[in-house]
Write a protein that holds these residues in place. Structure first.
Motif, PDB file in Angstrom:
ATOM      1  N   LEU A  60      53.993  35.900  46.405  1.00  0.00           N
ATOM      2  CA  LEU A  60      53.006  36.928  46.731  1.00  0.00           C
ATOM      3  C   LEU A  60      53.705  38.263  46.981  1.00  0.00           C
ATOM      4  N   LEU A  61      53.020  39.322  46.608  1.00  0.00           N
ATOM      5  CA  LEU A  61      53.584  40.649  46.753  1.00  0.00           C
ATOM      6  C   LEU A  61      53.610  41.071  48.220  1.00  0.00           C
ATOM      7  N   GLY A  62      54.523  41.972  48.527  1.00  0.00           N
ATOM      8  CA  GLY A  62      54.588  42.507  49.884  1.00  0.00           C
ATOM      9  C   GLY A  62      55.933  43.138  50.150  1.00  0.00           C
ATOM     10  N   GLU A  63      55.897  44.314  50.772  1.00  0.00           N
ATOM     11  CA  GLU A  63      57.129  45.046  51.063  1.00  0.00           C
ATOM     12  C   GLU A  63      57.707  44.623  52.409  1.00  0.00           C
ATOM     13  N   THR A  64      56.832  44.175  53.328  1.00  0.00           N
ATOM     14  CA  THR A  64      57.257  43.785  54.673  1.00  0.00           C
ATOM     15  C   THR A  64      56.769  42.372  54.971  1.00  0.00           C
ATOM     16  N   ASP A  65      57.262  41.779  56.059  1.00  0.00           N
ATOM     17  CA  ASP A  65      56.812  40.445  56.467  1.00  0.00           C
ATOM     18  C   ASP A  65      55.307  40.445  56.735  1.00  0.00           C
ATOM     19  N   PHE A  66      54.821  41.516  57.376  1.00  0.00           N
ATOM     20  CA  PHE A  66      53.390  41.611  57.670  1.00  0.00           C
ATOM     21  C   PHE A  66      52.576  41.571  56.380  1.00  0.00           C
ATOM     22  N   GLN A  67      52.989  42.323  55.381  1.00  0.00           N
ATOM     23  CA  GLN A  67      52.264  42.365  54.109  1.00  0.00           C
ATOM     24  C   GLN A  67      52.288  41.006  53.416  1.00  0.00           C
ATOM     25  N   LYS A  68      53.440  40.353  53.408  1.00  0.00           N
ATOM     26  CA  LYS A  68      53.557  39.038  52.778  1.00  0.00           C
ATOM     27  C   LYS A  68      52.705  37.997  53.492  1.00  0.00           C
ATOM     28  N   GLU A  69      52.710  38.028  54.830  1.00  0.00           N
ATOM     29  CA  GLU A  69      51.915  37.073  55.620  1.00  0.00           C
ATOM     30  C   GLU A  69      50.423  37.291  55.392  1.00  0.00           C
ATOM     31  N   LEU A  70      50.004  38.555  55.335  1.00  0.00           N
ATOM     32  CA  LEU A  70      48.588  38.852  55.121  1.00  0.00           C
ATOM     33  C   LEU A  70      48.161  38.412  53.716  1.00  0.00           C
ATOM     34  N   ASN A  71      48.997  38.661  52.735  1.00  0.00           N
ATOM     35  CA  ASN A  71      48.692  38.234  51.370  1.00  0.00           C
ATOM     36  C   ASN A  71      48.597  36.711  51.277  1.00  0.00           C
ATOM     37  N   ALA A  72      49.490  35.998  51.969  1.00  0.00           N
ATOM     38  CA  ALA A  72      49.469  34.534  51.971  1.00  0.00           C
ATOM     39  C   ALA A  72      48.182  34.024  52.622  1.00  0.00           C
ATOM     40  N   GLU A  73      47.780  34.672  53.712  1.00  0.00           N
ATOM     41  CA  GLU A  73      46.552  34.292  54.417  1.00  0.00           C
ATOM     42  C   GLU A  73      45.323  34.486  53.529  1.00  0.00           C
TER      43      GLU A  73
ATOM     44  N   ALA B   6      42.666  29.345  50.702  1.00  0.00           N
ATOM     45  CA  ALA B   6      41.213  29.146  50.807  1.00  0.00           C
ATOM     46  C   ALA B   6      40.767  28.816  52.231  1.00  0.00           C
ATOM     47  N   THR B   7      41.651  28.252  53.051  1.00  0.00           N
ATOM     48  CA  THR B   7      41.273  27.856  54.417  1.00  0.00           C
ATOM     49  C   THR B   7      41.291  29.026  55.397  1.00  0.00           C
ATOM     50  N   THR B   8      41.950  30.136  55.030  1.00  0.00           N
ATOM     51  CA  THR B   8      42.056  31.276  55.957  1.00  0.00           C
ATOM     52  C   THR B   8      41.579  32.589  55.353  1.00  0.00           C
ATOM     53  N   SER B   9      41.220  32.587  54.083  1.00  0.00           N
ATOM     54  CA  SER B   9      40.879  33.832  53.398  1.00  0.00           C
ATOM     55  C   SER B   9      39.455  34.303  53.673  1.00  0.00           C
TER      56      SER B   9
ATOM     57  N   LEU C  83      38.119  36.384  51.624  1.00  0.00           N
ATOM     58  CA  LEU C  83      37.646  36.759  50.293  1.00  0.00           C
ATOM     59  C   LEU C  83      36.584  35.784  49.780  1.00  0.00           C
ATOM     60  N   THR C  84      35.724  36.281  48.915  1.00  0.00           N
ATOM     61  CA  THR C  84      34.785  35.394  48.234  1.00  0.00           C
ATOM     62  C   THR C  84      35.598  34.500  47.293  1.00  0.00           C
ATOM     63  N   ASP C  85      35.041  33.367  46.921  1.00  0.00           N
ATOM     64  CA  ASP C  85      35.757  32.451  46.022  1.00  0.00           C
ATOM     65  C   ASP C  85      36.157  33.154  44.727  1.00  0.00           C
ATOM     66  N   LYS C  86      35.244  33.975  44.219  1.00  0.00           N
ATOM     67  CA  LYS C  86      35.511  34.691  42.962  1.00  0.00           C
ATOM     68  C   LYS C  86      36.708  35.627  43.106  1.00  0.00           C
ATOM     69  N   ASP C  87      36.729  36.415  44.195  1.00  0.00           N
ATOM     70  CA  ASP C  87      37.822  37.367  44.398  1.00  0.00           C
ATOM     71  C   ASP C  87      39.139  36.650  44.710  1.00  0.00           C
ATOM     72  N   ARG C  88      39.061  35.540  45.454  1.00  0.00           N
ATOM     73  CA  ARG C  88      40.286  34.828  45.836  1.00  0.00           C
ATOM     74  C   ARG C  88      40.978  34.211  44.620  1.00  0.00           C
ATOM     75  N   LYS C  89      40.201  33.703  43.678  1.00  0.00           N
ATOM     76  CA  LYS C  89      40.786  33.072  42.494  1.00  0.00           C
ATOM     77  C   LYS C  89      41.586  34.066  41.654  1.00  0.00           C
ATOM     78  N   GLN C  90      41.202  35.331  41.711  1.00  0.00           N
ATOM     79  CA  GLN C  90      41.910  36.358  40.935  1.00  0.00           C
ATOM     80  C   GLN C  90      42.863  37.193  41.798  1.00  0.00           C
ATOM     81  N   PHE C  91      42.990  36.790  43.060  1.00  0.00           N
ATOM     82  CA  PHE C  91      43.763  37.574  44.028  1.00  0.00           C
ATOM     83  C   PHE C  91      45.268  37.468  43.783  1.00  0.00           C
TER      84      PHE C  91
ATOM     85  N   TYR D 216      36.975  42.046  58.081  1.00  0.00           N
ATOM     86  CA  TYR D 216      36.620  41.066  57.046  1.00  0.00           C
ATOM     87  C   TYR D 216      35.424  41.523  56.217  1.00  0.00           C
ATOM     88  N   CYS D 217      34.577  42.372  56.796  1.00  0.00           N
ATOM     89  CA  CYS D 217      33.393  42.867  56.070  1.00  0.00           C
ATOM     90  C   CYS D 217      33.771  43.684  54.837  1.00  0.00           C
ATOM     91  N   ALA D 218      34.992  44.184  54.810  1.00  0.00           N
ATOM     92  CA  ALA D 218      35.443  44.949  53.645  1.00  0.00           C
ATOM     93  C   ALA D 218      35.576  44.053  52.422  1.00  0.00           C
TER      94      ALA D 218
END
Length: 201
Positions: free
Chosen positions: A24-37, A41-44, A46-54, A169-171
């Motif tokens: 997963l992309l990320g310049e810092t540990d925070f960015q990498k952890e957020l991208n992994a989250e 599917a258990t922590t995201s 995102l909608t299923d559609k957006d997560r599959k292409q994330f 999360y509303c975003a």
């Protein structure tokens, strides 16, 4: 099957797996952890559609200018109030204190909040909530403002790292109910740090 063919099939399979499991992309540990989250599917949120292409969130480039040391003026015994959210629900919050700091030589203040429900939740007793608005909202960043997580410090100063600012999360998904950033937490400057606006598929 001949050994060479077996080897070729295994090599193709391993190559395909490696391509599917790209880091997963990320310049810092925070960015990498957020991208992994957000990919999980258990922590995201995102909608299923957006997560599959994330592939990863869009961030401002890390900038140490936006890591500031703030003076915390505690406001003991402030009453809890109903912080409005994006739905009919309200979030019981109180102003824990006022943070004073400088960015690029100019002074700013933000209220930092403490949630009534989280005070009794294991592991979150000292959790503080720092929502803010700035002049990138609706342009590079989410129009509704962003959040930063914090913990009650021992002393009267706090480090605020705006590079760790994230979207409600509303975003990403309308099913969530998110606290609205109070107008008094508007910073009349561009905070070019943290998560940018999400482009939905």
């Amino acid at each position: 099957m001949k050994p060479f063919i077996v080897f070729l099939v295994l090599l193709i399979s391993l190559t395909n797996c490696a391509q599917k499991k790209q880091p997963l992309l990320g310049e810092t540990d925070f960015q990498k952890e957020l991208n992994a989250e957000y990919k999980d599917a258990t922590t995201s949120p995102l909608t299923d559609k957006d997560r599959k292409q994330f592939e990863g969130l869009d961030f401002f480039k890390f900038d140490s200018t936006y890591i500031v040391t703030a003076t915390l003026e505690r406001t003991p015994n402030t009453a809890f109030f109903n912080m409005k959210t994006t739905t009919d629900r309200v979030s019981k919050e109180r102003i824990y204190g006022v943070l004073s700091f400088e960015i690029k030589g100019k002074p700013y203040k933000l209220n930092i909040y403490q949630g009534q429900d989280l005070m009794t939740k294991a592991g979150f007793e000292d959790y503080l909530f720092l929502p803010f608005l700035d002049e990138t909202n609706g342009l590079e960043s989410y129009g509704g403002g962003r959040y930063i997580d914090a913990r009650i410090p021992n002393g009267d100063t706090m480090e605020i790292d705006f590079n760790k600012a994230y979207n409600p999360y509303c975003a990403y998904n309308e099913k969530y109910s998110c606290p609205l950033v109070p107008r008094e937490n508007y910073l009349k400057t561009r905070i070019e740090a943290g998560v940018k606006a999400f482009k939905k598929n």
